[in-house]
Enzyme design. Sequence first.
Site, mmCIF file in Angstrom:
data_model
loop_
_atom_site.group_PDB
_atom_site.id
_atom_site.type_symbol
_atom_site.label_atom_id
_atom_site.label_comp_id
_atom_site.label_asym_id
_atom_site.label_seq_id
_atom_site.Cartn_x
_atom_site.Cartn_y
_atom_site.Cartn_z
ATOM 1 N N GLU A 1 -10.191 7.022 -3.621
ATOM 2 C CA GLU A 1 -11.009 6.738 -4.804
ATOM 3 C C GLU A 1 -12.493 6.781 -4.415
ATOM 4 O O GLU A 1 -13.351 7.103 -5.237
ATOM 5 C CB GLU A 1 -10.633 5.373 -5.410
ATOM 6 C CG GLU A 1 -11.016 5.250 -6.872
ATOM 7 C CD GLU A 1 -10.388 4.057 -7.578
ATOM 8 O OE1 GLU A 1 -9.435 4.247 -8.357
ATOM 9 O OE2 GLU A 1 -10.849 2.930 -7.362
ATOM 10 N N LYS B 1 -11.698 -6.813 -13.010
ATOM 11 C CA LYS B 1 -13.167 -6.808 -12.979
ATOM 12 C C LYS B 1 -13.710 -6.525 -14.382
ATOM 13 O O LYS B 1 -14.590 -7.213 -14.877
ATOM 14 C CB LYS B 1 -13.636 -5.750 -11.983
ATOM 15 C CG LYS B 1 -15.137 -5.622 -11.884
ATOM 16 C CD LYS B 1 -15.519 -4.554 -10.859
ATOM 17 C CE LYS B 1 -17.017 -4.278 -10.935
ATOM 18 N NZ LYS B 1 -17.429 -3.176 -10.065
ATOM 19 N N GLY C 1 -14.291 -2.380 -7.123
ATOM 20 C CA GLY C 1 -12.915 -2.892 -7.161
ATOM 21 C C GLY C 1 -12.212 -2.772 -5.820
ATOM 22 O O GLY C 1 -11.586 -3.711 -5.331
ATOM 23 N N ARG C 2 -12.344 -1.597 -5.177
ATOM 24 C CA ARG C 2 -11.614 -1.381 -3.921
ATOM 25 C C ARG C 2 -12.287 -2.057 -2.732
ATOM 26 O O ARG C 2 -11.797 -1.965 -1.608
ATOM 27 C CB ARG C 2 -11.422 0.120 -3.688
ATOM 28 C CG ARG C 2 -12.685 0.932 -3.812
ATOM 29 C CD ARG C 2 -12.386 2.421 -3.930
ATOM 30 N NE ARG C 2 -13.596 3.218 -4.144
ATOM 31 C CZ ARG C 2 -14.128 3.458 -5.331
ATOM 32 N NH1 ARG C 2 -13.579 2.943 -6.425
ATOM 33 N NH2 ARG C 2 -15.210 4.193 -5.457
ATOM 34 N N HIS D 1 11.721 7.703 11.978
ATOM 35 C CA HIS D 1 13.024 8.234 11.565
ATOM 36 C C HIS D 1 12.926 8.918 10.208
ATOM 37 O O HIS D 1 13.928 9.079 9.521
ATOM 38 C CB HIS D 1 14.055 7.096 11.552
ATOM 39 C CG HIS D 1 14.194 6.485 12.903
ATOM 40 N ND1 HIS D 1 15.065 6.980 13.851
ATOM 41 C CD2 HIS D 1 13.518 5.466 13.501
ATOM 42 C CE1 HIS D 1 14.937 6.273 14.972
ATOM 43 N NE2 HIS D 1 13.998 5.348 14.783
ATOM 44 N N LYS E 1 -6.886 7.849 -18.326
ATOM 45 C CA LYS E 1 -6.860 6.700 -19.245
ATOM 46 C C LYS E 1 -7.059 7.187 -20.681
ATOM 47 O O LYS E 1 -6.381 6.750 -21.599
ATOM 48 C CB LYS E 1 -7.968 5.707 -18.901
ATOM 49 C CG LYS E 1 -7.788 4.990 -17.580
ATOM 50 C CD LYS E 1 -8.910 3.974 -17.398
ATOM 51 C CE LYS E 1 -8.939 3.408 -15.999
ATOM 52 N NZ LYS E 1 -10.115 2.596 -15.724
ATOM 53 N N GLU F 1 -3.171 -1.634 -18.103
ATOM 54 C CA GLU F 1 -2.007 -2.202 -17.410
ATOM 55 C C GLU F 1 -2.129 -3.716 -17.308
ATOM 56 O O GLU F 1 -1.184 -4.462 -17.583
ATOM 57 C CB GLU F 1 -1.893 -1.617 -15.992
ATOM 58 C CG GLU F 1 -1.541 -0.143 -15.932
ATOM 59 C CD GLU F 1 -2.761 0.761 -15.945
ATOM 60 O OE1 GLU F 1 -3.838 0.326 -16.422
ATOM 61 O OE2 GLU F 1 -2.629 1.918 -15.490
HETATM 62 O O1 LIG Z 1 -10.291 -4.643 -12.034
HETATM 63 P P1 LIG Z 1 -10.180 -3.680 -13.161
HETATM 64 O O2 LIG Z 1 -11.435 -3.565 -13.950
HETATM 65 O O3 LIG Z 1 -8.999 -4.044 -14.037
HETATM 66 O O4 LIG Z 1 -9.923 -2.248 -12.572
HETATM 67 C C1 LIG Z 1 -8.805 -1.978 -11.794
HETATM 68 C C2 LIG Z 1 -8.944 -0.670 -11.063
HETATM 69 O O5 LIG Z 1 -9.135 0.392 -11.980
HETATM 70 C C3 LIG Z 1 -10.054 1.329 -11.451
HETATM 71 O O6 LIG Z 1 -11.240 1.222 -12.142
HETATM 72 C C4 LIG Z 1 -9.619 2.728 -11.606
HETATM 73 O O7 LIG Z 1 -8.345 2.909 -11.114
HETATM 74 C C5 LIG Z 1 -10.216 0.903 -9.995
HETATM 75 O O8 LIG Z 1 -11.391 1.327 -9.433
HETATM 76 C C6 LIG Z 1 -10.113 -0.564 -10.123
HETATM 77 O O9 LIG Z 1 -9.905 -1.157 -8.886
#
Ligand SMILES: O=P(O)(O)OC[C@H]1O[C@](O)(CO)[C@@H](O)[C@@H]1O
Length: 562
Positions: free
Chosen positions: A370, A222, A284-285, A401, A521, A228
Amino acid sequence: MSTSSTENHEPECSADASGRTGLSAWRALHSHAEAMRGVTLQKLFDADPERCGALALETPGLYADFAKNRINGETLELLFDLAEQCGLRQKIAAMFEGQKINVSEDRAVLHTALRAPREARILVDGVNVVPEVHQVLDKMAAFATNLRNGQWTGHTGQRIRNVINVGIGGSDLGPRMACQALRAFSDRGLRLEFVSNVDGAEFTEATRDMDPAQTLFIISSKSWHTLETLTNAATAREWILSGLGGDNSAIARHFVAVSTNTHGVTEFGIDPENMFGFWDWVGGRYSIDSAVGLSLMVAIGPENFTEMLGGFHDVDEHFRTAPLGRNIPVIMGLVSVWYNNFLGAASQAILPYSHYLAHFPAYLQQLEMESNGKHVTGSGEQVDQQTGQVIWGEPGTNGQHAFYQLLHQGTKLVPCDFIAVIEPLSDLGHQHDLLAANVFAQAEGLAFGRTAAQLREAGSPKDQIPHRICKGNQPSTTLLLDRLDPRSLGTLIALYEHKVFTEGVIWDVDSFDQWGVELGKLLAGTIAEELTADEVPSMDHDASTAELVRRYRSGRGRGSTG
Ligand SMILES: O=P(O)(O)OC[C@H]1O[C@](O)(CO)[C@@H](O)[C@@H]1O
């Protein structure tokens, strides 16, 4: 059992009349919780033969059984009073109307617009967003169709056989979970992989034995700022270029982007033509129905995706219009608050009896934790009660189990959500019957346990009886789906989205920001520089962190003493 103040992290301010704990319904629920302490599920069932009918609700394709919860009519009435006093109905309306209820980011919250029908009208800042939503859905459908039928080929003209979604958090968990959930509806000629972790092991394993000429990456972020994702995207670009002779023009056939950040996408080298946009009013979620679902649409096809949106929309309408007493997600949320704030539950288990739903607990972890893991109210005041649910779980029967021992005989209150499916998706129907027998048996066993008298009657050795007793009274809700298909998956996810919303309103938090994630971060950026610097860095950490950094540098053959 203590009540709302059971955890170690006490709010810094004491409860006052302006907070939730000052509401008359809150205080009444406290007294009611005291009265309910000795009331077991067995007693509740014995007292009311009509209980099951009174505490079950249905929505198309799903039966929700709340009977095995430690609630009675009075509990529900008080919870509905609490919902009214917290303005739940007004807040639901505000969300659907596009009001800026994400106060800390000054944004509307309109994931519900992502599944609104074409003819709907939903305004954000005076602009109807529904046409844009459908424009993107149409663009996604055209792309997914071309990829699935082989018209979209790779740089060398070969058909795309592998699709890798690169993203993390909300840009990963939804499509990852749903691709697994709907595998039976997927194009088996396409291999879908998900890479989220900055640990290069995930990329390496996902691409092992893959031919770059047949591989397409969907880079999903987003913000287009996420460490990452940008790291894995850069690795993916190197992998494609080195596999295809270093020709930069290969990028256009092997990369598409999902983002709100056109500038970032273009700078990365992806043609904005190959970008699928969405909007800041999609958290995002809550983004699986947006372009973030592109990998899912590629896997299951546009028609199935549309069906899934239909399931979401059905629940949106139910949530928006059903009275509180008939509203499934409202009741899910209120029952969850009851355990969390009044009966002292430590966590909540999500137990899907479907291997296809293996990633559902992980998906709900982000959705719940979150969203509602917050320490201040929408207006920035310290909350005066416990917020957030600790969510965990595994599919049944595997979990039986592993950790069910604690559920049956441990001392902790752990409300469970069982998710069961009537119709099998495989030909192994006899195994499905066993699966169903287990889910119903577990819910029954947890609720009613096994008494000393029953054990004696069954001939258990006397000295073993105390060890074998299961006290029962462990509550659960069972969500019984007619079948697991795109529509019912939409239904299921939307129920939990709105459950989380309900909880957030009761706790008076902003369920749509996530500022807490920023601290890690920030610190990681500094430490990454310290780990990799040529010269021994001067560090400004606590002694423990500084020693870990030194040891890591030393282990990696970098100077560690200054
Ligand atoms: O889609 P982006 O901006 O890479 O963010 C990924 C995720 O990182 C966060 O901002 C924080 O973990 C989430 O809310 C989001 O889903």
